[in-house]
Design an enzyme around this catalytic site. Structure first.
Site, PDB file in Angstrom:
ATOM      1  N   ILE A 132      35.793 -13.789 -30.152  1.00 53.31           N
ATOM      2  CA  ILE A 132      36.537 -12.951 -31.092  1.00 53.31           C
ATOM      3  C   ILE A 132      36.351 -11.459 -30.843  1.00 53.31           C
ATOM      4  CG2 ILE A 132      36.739 -12.329 -33.539  1.00 53.31           C
ATOM      5  CD1 ILE A 132      36.015 -15.231 -34.193  1.00 53.31           C
ATOM      6  N   ASP A 133      35.101 -11.009 -30.712  1.00 52.60           N
ATOM      7  CA  ASP A 133      34.820  -9.579 -30.678  1.00 52.60           C
ATOM      8  C   ASP A 133      35.549  -8.825 -29.571  1.00 52.60           C
ATOM      9  OD1 ASP A 133      33.236 -10.297 -32.751  1.00 52.60           O
ATOM     10  OD2 ASP A 133      31.331  -9.834 -31.784  1.00 52.60           O
TER      11      ASP A 133
ATOM     12  N   HIS B 137      30.499 -16.975 -33.499  1.00 47.67           N
ATOM     13  CA  HIS B 137      31.184 -15.984 -34.318  1.00 47.67           C
ATOM     14  C   HIS B 137      31.442 -14.685 -33.577  1.00 47.67           C
ATOM     15  CE1 HIS B 137      27.018 -14.875 -34.409  1.00 47.67           C
ATOM     16  NE2 HIS B 137      27.221 -13.819 -35.145  1.00 47.67           N
ATOM     17  N   CYS B 138      31.022 -14.589 -32.303  1.00 51.30           N
ATOM     18  CA  CYS B 138      31.122 -13.308 -31.597  1.00 51.30           C
ATOM     19  C   CYS B 138      32.000 -13.363 -30.347  1.00 51.30           C
ATOM     20  CB  CYS B 138      29.726 -12.814 -31.219  1.00 51.30           C
ATOM     21  SG  CYS B 138      28.724 -12.261 -32.613  1.00 51.30           S
ATOM     22  N   LEU B 139      31.542 -14.114 -29.343  1.00 51.09           N
ATOM     23  CA  LEU B 139      32.154 -13.996 -28.018  1.00 51.09           C
ATOM     24  C   LEU B 139      33.643 -14.318 -27.957  1.00 51.09           C
ATOM     25  CD1 LEU B 139      29.426 -15.159 -25.487  1.00 51.09           C
ATOM     26  CD2 LEU B 139      29.868 -12.933 -26.481  1.00 51.09           C
TER      27      LEU B 139
END
Length: 419
Positions: free
Chosen positions: A262-263, A258-260
């Site tokens: 996208i963020d 959910h992070c790498l």
């Protein structure tokens, strides 16, 4: 206090349960009625929260899940933990906006609203606060408190959990910061005050950008080392013996979760949209990491041709792991899924095995490998994508005709290649 947590996923459910455990009365707001029904029955779909913990807070009436906005009434603290995905490769804040509109109707003077969802700097001030003020008729910083506290949940990490991971807290005003910190001091061991909302927002996206860029660096290094005939895994072990100035990152099939994936895009897109500047390192890292699944497929294709004089088309391939990391069922943005999809598109007969995922989720088989009618030796090749602890790597090495180990967890052998 009456705590409302909007969004009961990988971030929101652990926060809601923890808040209930320390003595707050918690409403877990979740628009998905199927999820609400599961939670009400004491069935957790998040690995970090076992059924026993969920059932305990349900049994004490400290927690209940609801899809009814009226249950938000009378909250002291509301925390927004909704997804912030990409749509057409651009930041999508629709869930944050929806949560803000729903919440605004129930804000009372003195209440506190905190955004935890990862986003670009300026979101709390420029996107959320106007929605809260418009819907409530109140003024942020004067009539109610607003803050930002970035989530740092690492699914499946038993060592660093919500309660013992330092928690950054920020507020619109000094009074807001005080109220935000007061709440998080009850659920976490350490809170770290930030000087402003934007600094806290930027810290979160930079944490993941740092990882994203360094993973891209070692992914490209692994490609170059393979071309040169050098063992990149041993090279990294050697470099890691330096006690200063070096942090060890490892190559793999790509980045997921959910992070790498996208963020960093939130940061680079925001800088370009607002100021017309390109965050070149982020965009280059994105290109490298997004192309890594294709590189894995090419390596497997080359191995099948070189070793067995056959193409990927028609080959039987066993793909071990579909989640983006070991010990979790989280398959969001998983490069393992991309590898399997690409192989199928090339005509391979791919069997995906992941003990953490049900059969209905992404075509994964709900068994450890070798437990069904097929054995490892029945496949032309095995690609190890997610090294779950349930996989018997000793047996895999003994029975497989060929293994492409994308995680470097198996010892190199004539029939085992590491990425």
């Amino acid at each position: 206090m009456h705590i409302c947590v909007l969004g009961q996923g990988y971030v929101g459910l652990p926060l809601a349960v923890r808040a209930a455990e320390v003595g707050h009365t918690v409403t877990g707001y979740e628009p998905d009625r199927a999820r609400c029904a599961a939670l009400a029955a004491g069935s957790s779909y998040v690995e970090d929260i076992g059924d026993d913990r969920l059932q305990a807070v349900l049994g004490s009436d400290a927690y209940h899940a609801s899809s009814d906005p009226q249950d938000l009434k009378g909250f002291d603290v509301a925390v927004i933990t909704v997804p912030t995905p990409l749509t057409d490769r651009a930041p999508d804040l629709s869930c944050v906006r929806d949560a803000g509109r729903v919440l605004a109707e129930w804000i009372e003077p003195g209440a506190t609203v905190v955004l935890e969802s990862t986003t670009h700097p300026g979101t709390t001030r420029d996107v959320l606060i106007p929605l809260l003020e418009e819907g409530s008729g109140l003024v942020a910083g004067r009539d109610f408190h607003v803050g930002f506290s970035p989530e740092r949940i690492d699914p499946g990490n038993a060592d660093w959990r919500l309660e013992n991971t330092p928690k950054i807290v920020a507020g619109l005003t000094e009074g807001c910061l005080e109220r935000v910190k007061e709440f998080y001091d009850t659920v976490t061991d350490v809170t770290v005050p930030a000087s402003g909302l934007e600094e806290a927002e930027l810290a979160k996206v930079f944490e993941n950008t740092y990882r994203h860029v360094n993973i891209a660096l070692v992914n490209e290094l692994s490609r170059m080392a393979h071309t040169l005939g050098v063992d990149v895994w041993h090279t990294l072990e050697l470099a890691a013996t330096k006690p200063f100035g070096f942090t060890k990152f490892l190559p793999g099939p790509g980045v997921g979760g959910h992070c790498l994936p996208i963020d960093p895009v939130y940061l680079s897109h925001h800088v370009k949209a607002r100021h017309g500047q390109t965050f070149r390192l982020i965009e280059l890292a994105q290109d490298i990491n997004e192309s890594q699944p294709d590189y894995v497929v090419r390596r497997l294709q080359d191995a099948l041709s070189r070793r067995f004089r056959r193409s990927v088309h028609g080959a039987r391939v066993l793909a071990l792991g579909a989640a983006y990391k070991p010990g979790t069922s989280d398959a969001r943005q998983s490069p393992a899924v991309e590898v399997a999809d690409r192989l199928r598109a090339m005509g391979a007969d791919v069997t995906v095995v992941d003990p953490y995922l049900p059969v209905s989720d992404g075509g994964c088989r709900d068994i450890p490998f070798g437990a069904g009618t097929d054995t490892v030796g029945d496949f032309d090749a095995v690609v190890l994508l997610t090294p779950h602890g349930e996989f018997d790597l000793v047996r895999l090495a003994a029975e497989a005709a060929y293994v492409l180990d994308t995680r470097g967890v198996m010892a190199a052998a004539p029939h085992i290649e590491r990425l």
